[in-house]
Design an enzyme around this catalytic site. Structure first.
Site, PDB file in Angstrom:
ATOM      1  N   CYS A  46       0.642  -1.254  -0.096  1.00  0.00           N
ATOM      2  CA  CYS A  46      -0.026  -0.056   0.187  1.00  0.00           C
ATOM      3  C   CYS A  46       0.920   1.163   0.073  1.00  0.00           C
ATOM      4  O   CYS A  46       0.296   2.367  -0.281  1.00  0.00           O
ATOM      5  CB  CYS A  46      -1.083  -0.121   1.086  1.00  0.00           C
ATOM      6  SG  CYS A  46      -1.751  -1.572   1.188  1.00  0.00           S
ATOM      7  N   HIS A  52      -9.183   4.081  -1.985  1.00  0.00           N
ATOM      8  CA  HIS A  52      -7.762   3.465  -1.675  1.00  0.00           C
ATOM      9  C   HIS A  52      -7.494   2.583  -2.952  1.00  0.00           C
ATOM     10  O   HIS A  52      -7.441   1.280  -2.775  1.00  0.00           O
ATOM     11  CB  HIS A  52      -7.700   2.689  -0.429  1.00  0.00           C
ATOM     12  CG  HIS A  52      -6.339   2.109  -0.183  1.00  0.00           C
ATOM     13  ND1 HIS A  52      -5.094   2.449  -0.627  1.00  0.00           N
ATOM     14  CD2 HIS A  52      -6.126   0.856   0.724  1.00  0.00           C
ATOM     15  CE1 HIS A  52      -4.330   1.845  -0.247  1.00  0.00           C
ATOM     16  NE2 HIS A  52      -4.707   1.110   0.785  1.00  0.00           N
TER      17      HIS A  52
END
Lengths: 387, 387
Positions: B85, B334
């Site tokens: 991430c 996201h």
């Protein structure tokens, strides 16, 4: 830019590694490289890991952090880099730059891939991640198909064919036979190569590199640390990365990859040497025809003459321009993300005078790593410190 | 190190982009960033692309080369970087370093991910590539599970619970409502959050960021080029990357990620400012509890007080320490590889005084991008040129 030395090297054999995880392979190679360097691992300031398709094939990403954790490194930046088959070369260049630009004094580059556990369809699908799927994937073309087209075109243009392709295969398979890290060394006769299954006309099975597992690693250090190194260091005289077209239609000529041409020109200019001064080359022979094309793109052999040089044995270990004394991708194997760093490993052994297929008095070595349809390329020039 | 400016920014909305390819999303964002900068794309000397799971989810790698080709850039080095991430933040840092160390004068960082087309099982499997599968994958734990454990532990240690988690959710969803790029802004009442499906006790659906598509890009330039820039530039005061443990068992405390602690300390030291001088923060709230923990790890709120600050509204746009005025991962979305660069986009708008949720007189902004189980982290500090 500061001077940078290769301080230590490590590698697994390339080949089939059964149930070993990709992380364990990377740790084996990296641990060996650190141990050989004589440097405390606490001094490593940056880690780069080259990998192409661990996501699709093993379900494991964050490999850079996993390897750093397994090695017990500090809280340093750890980055996976990807540029298809050039991933390893890109990792090497970034570790080099971290030192050359003064960010840290010691860095490690690791390359790793695990492929042999997957079925052929999965491996083919994963390798095709290196194509522009929107532009070319729909054509159904695979990489053997692309290089088959290149072989046909090159053959028609320069009047060469099976004999020259087979000469490359024989040489590399023979070199691989004497390299303990190689997956598929062999003594082959032309008839055996011609009798092997056709993959993509005119390429036969032996014209194609195998599916491989493996890892390789190099520790790099600022030249200031020379006195502390326990293995014989070699210097990085140039490390260049370029891009080319990801689309087949973006290449004006399938007999040349402009990313290679550009990278080689920059590398020779940076190193301040002429192509004729290169004593040995580890280049990206994913297929036999690729070796013929790459040698010309690198400026090592005049355009159109590379096939003849192969046929005449001039690219053998004792020839005018030794190419792939390691056995290359064809015989040593091609664990994709590891390949570019494996080339550095082999070249460092040559410059130390310690290679199983030693080129006499090797002072300058060049490595060439090419990704996808020529979308990413790295060229490095290494030199013996007294050269 | 040379001074580096953010010269242009671009972004797609975060959300669902149907059949759009990941490459087309990246090109949209990158084209906008270049156009805004006023710089000729021929001057771009390096491209970094942050992406996590395009391989497993879209079958497309070599994204860095694909985007460079689509933009018509020169034969420059183009590299995909991956750190789960934190991939976007890592791409930004490398583009920054390319200029700061003098390798080139203009560079572009692009982040992209395409996820919404895949089924839930495929997305979950792909996201789990960020775990150490050998160590933790066998436990069956997912990322919601990990952060559920963290929420339980934090709640028990500091005597907080649902009300504080919901305060984070309400704030970020509300901020997202006013951000045109946000996927899931909403005006929520506590009862609605509590009534949403339980994902991993105590985390409810609204405590978790959505599955998103999207891309963001920033053009960076050496400070020497200031006079040529057409958009209001901001300066990169610090860009730091660290690693932490990829294994859950490697963390001494699930209420803190040491990669964040280390990166923040280094970033504040480099920027020469105190945490209290930060006017706004875009941090990695993949789950509501993550915002609470991250704010403490970054040194922005005293340990154990972050939940209370959220409950008391002190992290709102007009509060003592505005956190995620963009809506954060919870509301903005996201798209994994794009997130870290999307945070830069939002912070640049704030420092230009042009954000839809503008923090008054913002001079210093901090971005925080965290990968996997804290295995990779980037912290950046941006500042207004007159600050």
């Amino acid at each position: 830019m500061r001077r940078v030395l290769v301080a230590g090297i490590g590698s697994t054999p390339f080949g089939r590694h059964g149930d070993a995880t990709i992380t364990s392979l990377a740790l084996h190679a990296a641990g060996a490289a650190i141990a050989e360097s004589g440097l405390d691992r606490a001094r490593i300031g940056s880690l780069y890991l080259g990998n192409f398709i661990a996501g699709p094939l093993t379900g494991q990403e964050v490999l850079a952090g996993l390897v750093a954790d397994g090695l017990g490194l500090a809280q340093i930046p750890c980055t996976k880099v990807e540029g298809a088959c050039a991933s390893g070369g890109i990792a090497f260049r970034h570790a080099y730059l971290a030192i050359a630009t003064g960010l840290c004094d010691v860095a490690i580059a690791v390359g790793a891939e695990k492929m042999s556990h997957a079925d052929t369809a999965s491996v083919t699908a994963a390798l095709n991640c290196a194509m522009d799927n929107a532009a070319d994937g729909v054509s159904g073309l695979t990489f053997p198909g692309l290089f088959g087209l290149a072989a046909r075109l090159y053959g028609e243009r320069y009047g060469v064919g099976r004999a020259e392709l087979s000469a490359v295969v024989r040489k590399n398979k023979g070199n691989g036979l004497r390299n303990p890290l190689a997956q598929m060394g062999a003594t082959l006769r032309d008839e055996e190569i011609e009798a092997s299954p056709q993959i993509c006309d005119p390429l036969r099975l032996y014209d194609c590199c195998p599916v491989s597992d493996g890892a390789a690693a190099v520790v790099l250090a600022a030249a200031d640390l020379h006195a502390e190194l326990t293995a014989q260091p070699v210097e990085v005289a140039a490390s260049v990365q370029t891009r080319g077209s990801p689309r087949i239609g973006g290449h004006r000529d399938l007999c040349s990859f402009d990313a290679t041409v550009s990278a080689a020109r920059q590398a020779f200019a940076t190193a301040g040497i002429e192509p004729r001064m290169v004593d040995l080359v580890e280049l990206h022979d994913c297929f036999s025809i690729a070796e013929i094309i790459d040698a010309e793109d690198l400026g090592l052999i005049p355009r159109g003459e590379s096939a003849a040089w192969a046929r005449e044995g001039r690219t053998g270990v004792g020839g005018d321009r030794p190419i792939n004394p390691s056995g290359g991708l064809l015989a040593k194997g091609h664990p994709v993300g590891a390949t570019g760093i494996g080339q550095i490993y082999e070249t460092v052994l040559q410059l130390r005078g310690a290679h199983p297929n030693q080129v006499r008095d090797a002072a300058f070595g060049l490595t060439h790593n090419l990704g996808g349809t020529g979308v990413a390329c790295t060229v490095n020039i290494l030199k013996r410190l007294d050269a």
